[in-house]
Design a protein around this motif. Structure first.
Motif, PDB file in Angstrom:
ATOM      1  N   ARG A 108       0.889  -1.303  -0.045  1.00 43.31           N
ATOM      2  CA  ARG A 108      -0.115  -0.003   0.043  1.00 43.31           C
ATOM      3  C   ARG A 108       0.764   1.131   0.166  1.00 43.31           C
ATOM      4  N   ARG A 139      -5.675  -0.718  -8.276  1.00 45.82           N
ATOM      5  CA  ARG A 139      -5.333   0.589  -9.283  1.00 45.82           C
ATOM      6  C   ARG A 139      -4.013   0.945  -9.402  1.00 45.82           C
ATOM      7  N   ARG A 140      -3.487   0.799  -8.371  1.00 48.39           N
ATOM      8  CA  ARG A 140      -1.670   1.100  -8.254  1.00 48.39           C
ATOM      9  C   ARG A 140      -1.056   0.030  -9.134  1.00 48.39           C
ATOM     10  N   SER A 143      -1.633   0.484 -12.776  1.00 46.68           N
ATOM     11  CA  SER A 143      -0.769   1.676 -13.387  1.00 46.68           C
ATOM     12  C   SER A 143       0.628   1.202 -13.411  1.00 46.68           C
TER      13      SER A 143
END
Length: 225
Positions: A108, A139-140, A143
């Motif tokens: 995180r 989402r991270r 990406s």
């Protein structure tokens, strides 16, 4: 203060560790023995490896002992960054798969460069996060994938939030989504779900019970909308 009294400042360092670190520090090699030969896990790894370019850069989230995921990726000729919150797991993985790079940290918070990985593995590593955190981490990771890159995700589908249970003899609190909702979480992160596989697996452990498992095979498209 009498003997046996306890002040807040006396809280043991162990009690300050994240719950996931406490759990997997305790499990150590037992986790590998219980899960490393799960057929659906090995099949998902094979699916990913078949789609990676030569000498691909890969990320293994919740890398555990390094087996089977990091070891299989290294054997296939790829580089691996493994991330795990458990220092015990990182120590085991570093010893068992020395060709890979392992970092002890919280996914995180770990800085991830955009468009930097050809493949990402997320095998059962989000279940001790809140639903909002699971969505944000997905989402991270999307990406961090290069356009055209692939991600495999496995989880235990269940419509539960912060439920208390016993896992391989250890107390744990877990959160997940109903199976019908999980593809939407992945797609909202910017990934295309190419295929999915639901199965049941009983870990090789005397305290284990059958678990529902969901595997999603995903791709980040060349052009994101």
């Amino acid at each position: 203060m009498q003997v046996g009294d306890r002040r807040d400042t006396d809280v043991r360092h162990e009690d300050q560790r994240p719950p996931a670190a406490v759990l997997f520090d305790a499990l150590g090699h037992d986790y590998e023995k219980a899960f490393a030969h799960a057929p659906a896990h090995l099949s998902a790894l094979e699916w990913l490896i078949e789609r990676l370019p030569p000498a691909a850069r890969t990320l293994d989230v919740g890398s555990g002992t390094g087996r089977p995921t990091a070891a299989a990726l290294i054997e296939a000729g790829h580089s691996v960054l493994g991330v795990d919150i458990s220092p015990v797991m990182i120590e085991i993985a570093t010893r068992q798969v020395p060709e890979a790079e392992f970092r002890c940290g919280d996914i995180r918070e770990l800085p991830l460069e955009a468009d930097s990985f050809d493949g990402v593995c997320v095998f059962f590593s989000l279940l001790q996060m809140t639903r909002a955190e699971q969505s944000a981490v997905t989402r991270r990771l999307a990406s961090a994938l290069k356009p055209g890159g692939h991600l495999v995700l496995a989880t235990v589908p269940a419509d539960v939030e912060d439920v208390e249970l016993v896992f391989m003899g250890q107390p744990v609190r877990a959160t997940s989504f109903a199976e019908r909702d999980i593809p939407g979480i992945v797609e909202a992160a910017g990934l295309t779900v190419l295929s999915g596989h639901s199965t049941s697996f009983t870990p090789h452990h005397p305290d284990a019970e059958p678990e529902p498992h969901l595997f999603l095979h995903c791709r980040r498209e060349e052009t994101r909308h």
